[in-house]
Write a protein that holds these residues in place. Structure first.
Motif, PDB file in Angstrom:
ATOM      1  N   GLY A  52      -6.132 -25.805 -84.813  1.00 48.21           N
ATOM      2  CA  GLY A  52      -5.864 -27.087 -84.258  1.00 48.21           C
ATOM      3  C   GLY A  52      -6.978 -27.460 -83.240  1.00 48.21           C
ATOM      4  N   GLU A  53      -8.028 -26.804 -83.012  1.00 48.31           N
ATOM      5  CA  GLU A  53      -8.916 -27.209 -82.187  1.00 48.31           C
ATOM      6  C   GLU A  53      -9.816 -28.154 -82.834  1.00 48.31           C
ATOM      7  OE1 GLU A  53     -10.162 -27.669 -78.895  1.00 48.31           O
ATOM      8  OE2 GLU A  53      -9.608 -25.546 -78.578  1.00 48.31           O
ATOM      9  N   THR A  54     -10.063 -29.232 -81.731  1.00 52.65           N
ATOM     10  CA  THR A  54     -10.943 -30.253 -82.384  1.00 52.65           C
ATOM     11  C   THR A  54     -12.421 -29.943 -82.303  1.00 52.65           C
ATOM     12  OG1 THR A  54     -11.357 -31.132 -80.020  1.00 52.65           O
ATOM     13  CG2 THR A  54      -9.507 -31.907 -80.910  1.00 52.65           C
ATOM     14  N   GLU A  55     -13.051 -30.658 -83.522  1.00 52.33           N
ATOM     15  CA  GLU A  55     -14.583 -30.605 -83.762  1.00 52.33           C
ATOM     16  C   GLU A  55     -15.193 -30.878 -82.347  1.00 52.33           C
ATOM     17  OE1 GLU A  55     -15.891 -29.401 -86.385  1.00 52.33           O
ATOM     18  OE2 GLU A  55     -14.006 -29.116 -86.947  1.00 52.33           O
ATOM     19  N   GLN A  56     -14.762 -31.886 -81.602  1.00 54.59           N
ATOM     20  CA  GLN A  56     -15.485 -32.362 -80.473  1.00 54.59           C
ATOM     21  C   GLN A  56     -15.648 -31.180 -79.332  1.00 54.59           C
ATOM     22  OE1 GLN A  56     -13.519 -34.871 -77.537  1.00 54.59           O
ATOM     23  NE2 GLN A  56     -15.418 -36.010 -77.222  1.00 54.59           N
ATOM     24  N   ARG A  57     -14.590 -30.787 -79.142  1.00 54.25           N
ATOM     25  CA  ARG A  57     -14.503 -29.396 -78.146  1.00 54.25           C
ATOM     26  C   ARG A  57     -15.233 -27.996 -78.810  1.00 54.25           C
ATOM     27  NH1 ARG A  57     -10.310 -28.444 -74.393  1.00 54.25           N
ATOM     28  NH2 ARG A  57      -9.688 -26.666 -75.479  1.00 54.25           N
ATOM     29  N   ILE A  58     -15.247 -27.991 -79.963  1.00 55.12           N
ATOM     30  CA  ILE A  58     -16.139 -26.824 -80.447  1.00 55.12           C
ATOM     31  C   ILE A  58     -17.641 -27.009 -80.233  1.00 55.12           C
ATOM     32  CG2 ILE A  58     -16.720 -25.753 -82.575  1.00 55.12           C
ATOM     33  CD1 ILE A  58     -13.812 -25.989 -83.522  1.00 55.12           C
ATOM     34  N   TYR A  59     -17.938 -28.518 -80.524  1.00 55.83           N
ATOM     35  CA  TYR A  59     -19.104 -28.892 -80.668  1.00 55.83           C
ATOM     36  C   TYR A  59     -19.959 -28.757 -79.273  1.00 55.83           C
ATOM     37  CZ  TYR A  59     -18.774 -30.262 -85.374  1.00 55.83           C
ATOM     38  OH  TYR A  59     -18.700 -30.280 -86.706  1.00 55.83           O
ATOM     39  N   LEU A  60     -18.926 -29.223 -78.173  1.00 54.27           N
ATOM     40  CA  LEU A  60     -19.359 -29.358 -76.735  1.00 54.27           C
ATOM     41  C   LEU A  60     -19.236 -28.137 -76.092  1.00 54.27           C
ATOM     42  CD1 LEU A  60     -17.623 -32.875 -75.896  1.00 54.27           C
ATOM     43  CD2 LEU A  60     -20.126 -32.257 -76.181  1.00 54.27           C
ATOM     44  N   LEU A  61     -18.661 -27.065 -76.719  1.00 54.24           N
ATOM     45  CA  LEU A  61     -18.560 -25.669 -75.895  1.00 54.24           C
ATOM     46  C   LEU A  61     -20.022 -25.187 -75.231  1.00 54.24           C
ATOM     47  CD1 LEU A  61     -16.572 -23.935 -74.953  1.00 54.24           C
ATOM     48  CD2 LEU A  61     -17.086 -22.462 -77.019  1.00 54.24           C
ATOM     49  N   PRO A  62     -21.222 -25.543 -75.795  1.00 56.85           N
ATOM     50  CA  PRO A  62     -22.390 -24.912 -75.051  1.00 56.85           C
ATOM     51  C   PRO A  62     -22.466 -25.784 -73.883  1.00 56.85           C
ATOM     52  CG  PRO A  62     -22.951 -25.268 -77.448  1.00 56.85           C
ATOM     53  CD  PRO A  62     -21.468 -25.796 -77.022  1.00 56.85           C
ATOM     54  N   ALA A  63     -22.071 -27.017 -73.824  1.00 55.57           N
ATOM     55  CA  ALA A  63     -22.193 -27.790 -72.378  1.00 55.57           C
ATOM     56  C   ALA A  63     -20.983 -28.017 -71.797  1.00 55.57           C
ATOM     57  CB  ALA A  63     -22.799 -29.290 -73.013  1.00 55.57           C
ATOM     58  N   TRP A  64     -20.177 -27.156 -71.571  1.00 59.67           N
ATOM     59  CA  TRP A  64     -18.816 -27.152 -71.319  1.00 59.67           C
ATOM     60  C   TRP A  64     -18.681 -27.670 -69.745  1.00 59.67           C
ATOM     61  CZ3 TRP A  64     -17.275 -24.410 -66.966  1.00 59.67           C
ATOM     62  CH2 TRP A  64     -17.966 -23.169 -66.613  1.00 59.67           C
TER      63      TRP A  64
END
Length: 159
Positions: free
Chosen positions: A64-76
């Motif tokens: 259920g993790e969103t694509e947005q949170r996966i993609y933004l992880l390097p810039a958390w």
């Protein structure tokens, strides 16, 4: 990428035991599943482990993790989509994964203490150590396996 060797052929008992132990310890950590996957994914990004990035991004999506949170992880640090608890875990992950870079561990630990119990701090630290271990094995031996095959292998090792 071509693997340098087959771990299960080279040291079958040891690798099966490592796989079983790391799976059991990850489950025993008892932290939120989404947090576990973010931590594993973040450490894998830092370590440049394509195998583990693929696996943990796949598992995060499936849970259920969103694509947005996966993609933004390097810039958390700059992304507004992570909770304070997640930020504390990610800061601790960065600090422990980058030990040799002299990251600000004191600040990371202060943030960790504010959002995690003593027991949770230990559980998170063990989880970070496990994924760093897998990253080093996978990167060191040039491993890349489909996420489904990795999960199948982990289930077999647990049996």
């Amino acid at each position: 990428m071509t693997a340098k060797l087959d771990l299960f052929a080279a040291a079958p008992a040891l690798i099966k035991q490592w796989q079983r132990a790391s799976t059991e310890l990850s489950v025993a950590a008892g932290l939120e599943h989404s947090l576990n996957e973010l931590v594993k994914l973040r450490a894998s990004q830092i370590n440049g482990c394509a195998n583990c990035i693929n696996l943990h991004a796949t598992e995060a999506r499936e849970n259920g993790e969103t694509e947005q949170r996966i993609y933004l992880l390097p810039a958390w640090r700059e992304a507004p989509c992570y909770s304070d608890r997640e930020r504390a875990a990610l800061g601790w992950t960065d600090a422990l994964t980058r030990l040799s870079e002299g990251q600000d561990r004191e600040r990371a630990y202060d943030d960790l203490k504010a959002h995690f119990t003593d027991e949770e701090q230990v559980k998170l630290t063990v989880l970070i150590n496990i994924i760093n271990g897998w990253n080093r094995i996978a990167v060191g031996f040039g491993l890349y396996t489909d996420a489904a095959a990795i999960r199948s292998s982990a289930k077999a090792a647990a049996a």
